[in-house]
Motif scaffolding. Structure first.
Motif, PDB file in Angstrom:
ATOM      1  N   LYS A   1      14.709 119.409 -77.955  1.00 53.67           N
ATOM      2  CA  LYS A   1      13.539 118.766 -78.165  1.00 53.67           C
ATOM      3  C   LYS A   1      13.466 118.659 -79.780  1.00 53.67           C
ATOM      4  O   LYS A   1      12.708 118.004 -80.346  1.00 53.67           O
ATOM      5  N   LYS A   2      13.681 119.829 -80.483  1.00 51.55           N
ATOM      6  CA  LYS A   2      13.399 119.940 -81.880  1.00 51.55           C
ATOM      7  C   LYS A   2      14.268 118.764 -82.657  1.00 51.55           C
ATOM      8  O   LYS A   2      13.741 118.107 -83.484  1.00 51.55           O
ATOM      9  N   LEU A   3      15.319 118.576 -82.209  1.00 53.61           N
ATOM     10  CA  LEU A   3      16.517 117.815 -82.722  1.00 53.61           C
ATOM     11  C   LEU A   3      15.848 116.100 -82.491  1.00 53.61           C
ATOM     12  O   LEU A   3      15.768 115.538 -83.221  1.00 53.61           O
ATOM     13  N   LEU A   4      15.352 115.895 -81.372  1.00 56.25           N
ATOM     14  CA  LEU A   4      14.825 114.569 -80.827  1.00 56.25           C
ATOM     15  C   LEU A   4      13.784 114.328 -81.701  1.00 56.25           C
ATOM     16  O   LEU A   4      13.383 113.166 -81.934  1.00 56.25           O
ATOM     17  N   ALA A   5      12.765 115.412 -81.947  1.00 62.19           N
ATOM     18  CA  ALA A   5      11.597 115.167 -82.876  1.00 62.19           C
ATOM     19  C   ALA A   5      11.914 115.024 -84.226  1.00 62.19           C
ATOM     20  O   ALA A   5      10.895 114.991 -84.858  1.00 62.19           O
ATOM     21  N   GLY A   6      12.997 115.035 -84.662  1.00 61.31           N
ATOM     22  CA  GLY A   6      13.353 114.886 -85.894  1.00 61.31           C
ATOM     23  C   GLY A   6      13.099 116.102 -87.117  1.00 61.31           C
ATOM     24  O   GLY A   6      12.980 115.982 -88.267  1.00 61.31           O
ATOM     25  N   GLN A   7      12.915 117.269 -86.396  1.00 63.29           N
ATOM     26  CA  GLN A   7      12.699 118.519 -87.271  1.00 63.29           C
ATOM     27  C   GLN A   7      13.830 118.982 -87.516  1.00 63.29           C
ATOM     28  O   GLN A   7      15.032 119.088 -87.025  1.00 63.29           O
ATOM     29  N   LYS A   8      13.590 119.793 -88.618  1.00 58.58           N
ATOM     30  CA  LYS A   8      14.980 120.496 -89.288  1.00 58.58           C
ATOM     31  C   LYS A   8      15.350 121.612 -88.374  1.00 58.58           C
ATOM     32  O   LYS A   8      14.798 122.482 -87.764  1.00 58.58           O
ATOM     33  N   VAL A   9      16.822 121.471 -88.323  1.00 59.40           N
ATOM     34  CA  VAL A   9      17.322 122.513 -87.391  1.00 59.40           C
ATOM     35  C   VAL A   9      18.401 123.170 -88.597  1.00 59.40           C
ATOM     36  O   VAL A   9      19.124 122.368 -89.049  1.00 59.40           O
TER      37      VAL A   9
END
Length: 112
Positions: free
Chosen positions: A34-42
């Motif tokens: 979900k974090k990846l899909l939201a464009g958040q930094k991983v």
């Protein structure tokens, strides 16, 4: 359909049994996706954790929402490989830790 009790996967996840790290479980990996899909930094560390899955399908079997988690894990790993280096050394260390853990082998024995 009954409501999903998010977190059931934790009790059956051999990676969690060995590490006690919820990020390795289906619950944690879905949060990462979900974090990846939201464009958040991983971070590189977060990405590496996703590869510590043993693809045993225990999470998929217990999932009350019947998610096809193995397909999700494959897609997540593919996407992470595109962004980060494959954590070969970390995976080898993890597998050694699994192999050396009595609790893991007890779980295997119970499930056979």
């Amino acid at each position: 359909m009954p409501a999903a009790k998010c977190g059931n996967c934790i009790a059956v996840c051999p990676a969690y049994l060995v590490t006690q790290n919820e990020a390795l479980t289906a619950k944690g990996k879905i949060a990462l996706a979900k974090k990846l899909l939201a464009g958040q930094k991983v971070t590189k560390e977060e990405a590496a954790i996703a590869f510590m899955c043993m693809h045993c399908k225990a999470c998929e079997e217990i999932c009350q929402t019947n998610l096809e988690l193995m397909n999700l894990w494959d897609a997540l790993e593919k996407r992470l490989k595109e962004q980060f280096e494959f954590p070969e050394a970390q995976i080898q260390d993890f597998l050694k830790k699994v192999d050396d853990t009595k609790e893991y082998w007890d779980m295997v024995e119970r499930n056979n």
